[in-house]
Each structure stands twice: as structure tokens, then as C-alpha cells.
Write an enzyme that holds these catalytic residues in place. Structure first.
Site, PDB file in Angstrom:
ATOM      1  N   PRO A  87      35.004  11.120  92.506  1.00 28.68           N
ATOM      2  CA  PRO A  87      35.394   9.595  92.889  1.00 28.68           C
ATOM      3  C   PRO A  87      34.861   8.418  92.357  1.00 28.68           C
ATOM      4  CG  PRO A  87      34.726  11.141  94.639  1.00 28.68           C
ATOM      5  CD  PRO A  87      34.308  11.681  93.513  1.00 28.68           C
ATOM      6  N   GLU A 114      29.305  16.680  99.729  1.00 32.20           N
ATOM      7  CA  GLU A 114      29.137  15.269  99.521  1.00 32.20           C
ATOM      8  C   GLU A 114      28.976  14.536  97.922  1.00 32.20           C
ATOM      9  OE1 GLU A 114      29.604  12.188 101.798  1.00 32.20           O
ATOM     10  OE2 GLU A 114      30.738  14.462 102.396  1.00 32.20           O
ATOM     11  N   ARG A 152      50.860  18.823  78.470  1.00 35.12           N
ATOM     12  CA  ARG A 152      52.055  18.069  78.115  1.00 35.12           C
ATOM     13  C   ARG A 152      51.835  17.787  76.490  1.00 35.12           C
ATOM     14  NH1 ARG A 152      53.613  13.765  79.753  1.00 35.12           N
ATOM     15  NH2 ARG A 152      55.828  14.140  79.440  1.00 35.12           N
ATOM     16  N   ASP A 167      57.347   8.868  77.039  1.00 34.18           N
ATOM     17  CA  ASP A 167      56.500   8.396  77.825  1.00 34.18           C
ATOM     18  C   ASP A 167      55.589   7.390  77.108  1.00 34.18           C
ATOM     19  OD1 ASP A 167      57.407  10.214  79.594  1.00 34.18           O
ATOM     20  OD2 ASP A 167      55.746  11.746  79.665  1.00 34.18           O
TER      21      ASP A 167
HETATM   22  C1  9D3 Z   1      33.948  10.699 102.168  1.00 30.47           C
HETATM   23  C2  9D3 Z   1      32.806  11.388 101.333  1.00 30.47           C
HETATM   24  N1  9D3 Z   1      32.453  10.386 100.523  1.00 30.47           N
HETATM   25  C3  9D3 Z   1      31.083   9.704 100.923  1.00 30.47           C
HETATM   26  C4  9D3 Z   1      31.254   8.300 101.461  1.00 30.47           C
HETATM   27  C5  9D3 Z   1      32.188  10.690  99.054  1.00 30.47           C
HETATM   28  C6  9D3 Z   1      32.968  11.913  98.647  1.00 30.47           C
HETATM   29  C7  9D3 Z   1      32.522  13.008  98.193  1.00 30.47           C
HETATM   30  C8  9D3 Z   1      33.041  13.916  97.628  1.00 30.47           C
HETATM   31  C9  9D3 Z   1      34.491  11.762  98.655  1.00 30.47           C
HETATM   32  C10 9D3 Z   1      35.052  12.598  97.918  1.00 30.47           C
HETATM   33  C11 9D3 Z   1      34.370  13.853  97.461  1.00 30.47           C
HETATM   34  C12 9D3 Z   1      35.272  14.686  96.944  1.00 30.47           C
HETATM   35  N2  9D3 Z   1      36.164  14.433  95.944  1.00 30.47           N
HETATM   36  C13 9D3 Z   1      36.258  14.648  94.697  1.00 30.47           C
HETATM   37  O1  9D3 Z   1      35.358  15.499  94.044  1.00 30.47           O
HETATM   38  C14 9D3 Z   1      36.907  13.880  93.759  1.00 30.47           C
HETATM   39  C15 9D3 Z   1      38.054  13.090  93.761  1.00 30.47           C
HETATM   40  C16 9D3 Z   1      38.634  12.472  95.241  1.00 30.47           C
HETATM   41  O2  9D3 Z   1      38.000  12.652  96.323  1.00 30.47           O
HETATM   42  N3  9D3 Z   1      39.492  11.393  94.991  1.00 30.47           N
HETATM   43  C17 9D3 Z   1      40.154  11.021  93.706  1.00 30.47           C
HETATM   44  N4  9D3 Z   1      39.689  11.811  92.598  1.00 30.47           N
HETATM   45  C18 9D3 Z   1      38.748  12.721  92.729  1.00 30.47           C
HETATM   46  S1  9D3 Z   1      37.996  13.322  91.368  1.00 30.47           S
HETATM   47  C19 9D3 Z   1      37.055  14.392  92.392  1.00 30.47           C
END
Ligand code: 9D3
Length: 249
Positions: A87, A114, A152, A167
Site C-alpha cells: 500500500p 500489518e 497481455r 490500449d
Molecule cells: C489497515 C492496515 N494498515 C495500517 C494502517 C496498513 C496495511 C497493511 C497491510 C494495509 C493493507 C495491508 C495489506 N495490503 C497489501 O499488502 C497491498 C495493497 C492494498 O491493501 N491495497 C492496494 N494495493 C495493495 S498492494 C499490497
């Protein structure tokens, strides 16, 4: 292309193995997909890969040693860049997909819990990628999103070789609406220009629709796009018709 994925849920990837374009790519040996489960690289006899965070707080953190061992094993087969689905990464875009698709091999790291020990990211990961601003439970589905987007671009996978090129034109514009048989569906008819057989008229109708729908739904995309003279005229015509229709309703 070879893709090695490091994940504690390797079975989730049966979804891309078993269906659709990714299955075709595997069958035709255009794609080689290997999974590496960090639990198989644990010293710990309970096969644990997570621990409580230093400094306290909720949730668990993925430990560096089993992930490092799994990544190094994965990399020893290919020589790919290591991309962590996270994220915290910059958003995945078509442009980034296109640039990654040129690589002969990639290692994808999908985390859970986390987060991942920062030292593992510092030592082993080349880049991070997010698929959008919403919270998932892990990186596996994002990794599969990336795999499908990459596949793709592999030559000999897409049935219609024109689609990838189409695309590159349309990634800054929405699609035009599509229609197929029957000609009349519960009183709703196929737009007349598509039934004329006149290729020039059809091309103009589609371009008008693509521009118009982008203007209506994704003005942010249109703002970035340099329109040529024909496109400016067609969009102006769409807007005029739309505004007439608005005021008559
Ligand atoms: C609510 C948890 N968050 C703490 C403030 C952090 C968090 C840790 C791990 C949020 C999501 C995750 C797991 N997500 C991913 O590994 C992830 C992800 C995503 O959640 N959204 C968009 N792209 C991706 S790429 C990997």
C-alpha cells in the site's frame, strides 16, 4: 517471461493458473509462474513467519529472515527485479505495466499482516507498487492483478494482437460502447451508425463516443490529453448534442 512470487498463500495463485489468458500463457510457455512459500524457508519448527512489532502496537509483522531466504531462492532461478506489492508504493499504471512487461523475469513479493520488516524491504526489494487506495488483507490479489496486466503484453498470448496497441491509444481515453446481436434487445436498438457498414462513419461514431464518455465520466483524463482538430470537432458535436438533450429534459 518468468515470474516468481513469494507468498504464504501460494494456493491463491491457482486462480490465475487455472483460468483465462494467464492459463493460455502458461500452456503456451509464454509465461513461467513459480511460487515460493516463506514458510518453507523457516528455521523455526512451527514455521512461523510473523512476529510482534518492536515498539508495540496492534498486528503482526512479517519477519525478514524467511522472506529473504525465499526471495534469494526465487531470484537464483531468474534474475528479475524484486517488486513488493505494498500500500506504500506508487500506484500501478498502464505505463508502469508496459515498462515492467519488457523484463525477462520478475520477482513479486506479496505480504500479509500489518507489514514487512523494513530491513527486508531495504535489502531485497527494488520497487514497491500499490494497486489503489483501498485496504486489502495482503499483496496476493495485487500480485495477480499485475500478472494479468503483464501477460497481455506477452507476444502470442492475446488472441487479438491489435488489442494491446489499441490500449496504448485508449489508456488516456475511455472505451466507446459495444454492441452485438440481437439488433433489438427488449426495445433497445443498436445505434444506427454501427449498422451502416460504412467504416468511416463507424470510426467517427466510435471516436465521438470515446471522447464524449471520457468528457462525461473522466474529465481528469481528457484534461491531460492533446486533442487533434478532428477530435476537437467531434467532442464539440457530442457536447452540443448532450447539452441540447439536457435542456430538453
Ligand atoms: C489497515 C492496515 N494498515 C495500517 C494502517 C496498513 C496495511 C497493511 C497491510 C494495509 C493493507 C495491508 C495489506 N495490503 C497489501 O499488502 C497491498 C495493497 C492494498 O491493501 N491495497 C492496494 N494495493 C495493495 S498492494 C499490497
Amino acid at each position: 517471461m518468468r515470474i516468481d512470487v513469494v507468498s504464504i498463500f501460494p494456493q491463491m495463485f491457482d486462480a490465475v493458473r487455472g483460468s483465462g489468458m494467464t492459463r493460455i500463457a502458461l500452456e503456451r510457455k509464454k509465461l513461467q509462474l513459480e511460487l515460493w512459500d516463506p514458510r518453507n524457508f523457516c528455521e523455526d519448527r512451527y514455521r512461523r513467519v510473523d512476529e510482534r512489532p518492536y515498539g508495540g502496537g496492534p498486528g503482526m509483522v512479517m519477519q525478514a529472515p524467511p522472506l529473504a531466504a525465499a526471495i534469494r531462492a526465487a531470484r537464483s532461478s531468474g534474475h528479475g527485479r524484486v517488486i513488493c506489492l505494498s500500500p506504500q508504493g506508487p500506484r500501478l499504471t498502464q505505463e508502469r505495466v508496459r515498462s515492467l512487461a519488457g523484463a525477462p523475469a520478475l520477482v513479486l513479493l506479496a505480504g500479509r499482516y500489518e507489514g514487512i520488516d523494513q530491513r527486508l524491504l531495504d535489502k531485497e526489494v527494488d520497487e514497491e507498487v500499490s494497486i489503489g487506495d483501498y485496504v486489502l488483507a495482503g499483496g496476493e490479489l495485487p500480485a495477480m492483478v499485475l500478472i494479468e496486466a503483464l501477460v497481455r503484453y506477452l507476444p502470442g498470448v492475446l488472441g487479438n494482437a491489435g488489442s494491446v496497441e489499441a490500449d496504448s491509444f485508449s489508456d488516456d481515453m475511455l472505451d466507446w460502447p459495444h454492441y452485438t446481436r440481437p439488433e433489438d434487445f427488449e426495445g433497445a436498438r443498436v445505434p444506427a451508425p454501427l449498422l451502416t457498414g460504412n467504416h468511416e462513419e463507424i470510426r467517427r461514431w466510435r471516436l465521438t463516443q470515446a471522447l464524449g464518455q471520457t468528457w462525461l465520466r473522466r474529465p481528469d483524463l481528457l484534461a491531460q490529453k492533446q486533442l487533434n482538430e478532428e477530435e476537437r470537432q467531434l467532442l464539440a458535436a457530442f457536447r452540443k448534442q448532450y447539452e441540447e438533450q439536457e435542456s430538453s429534459e
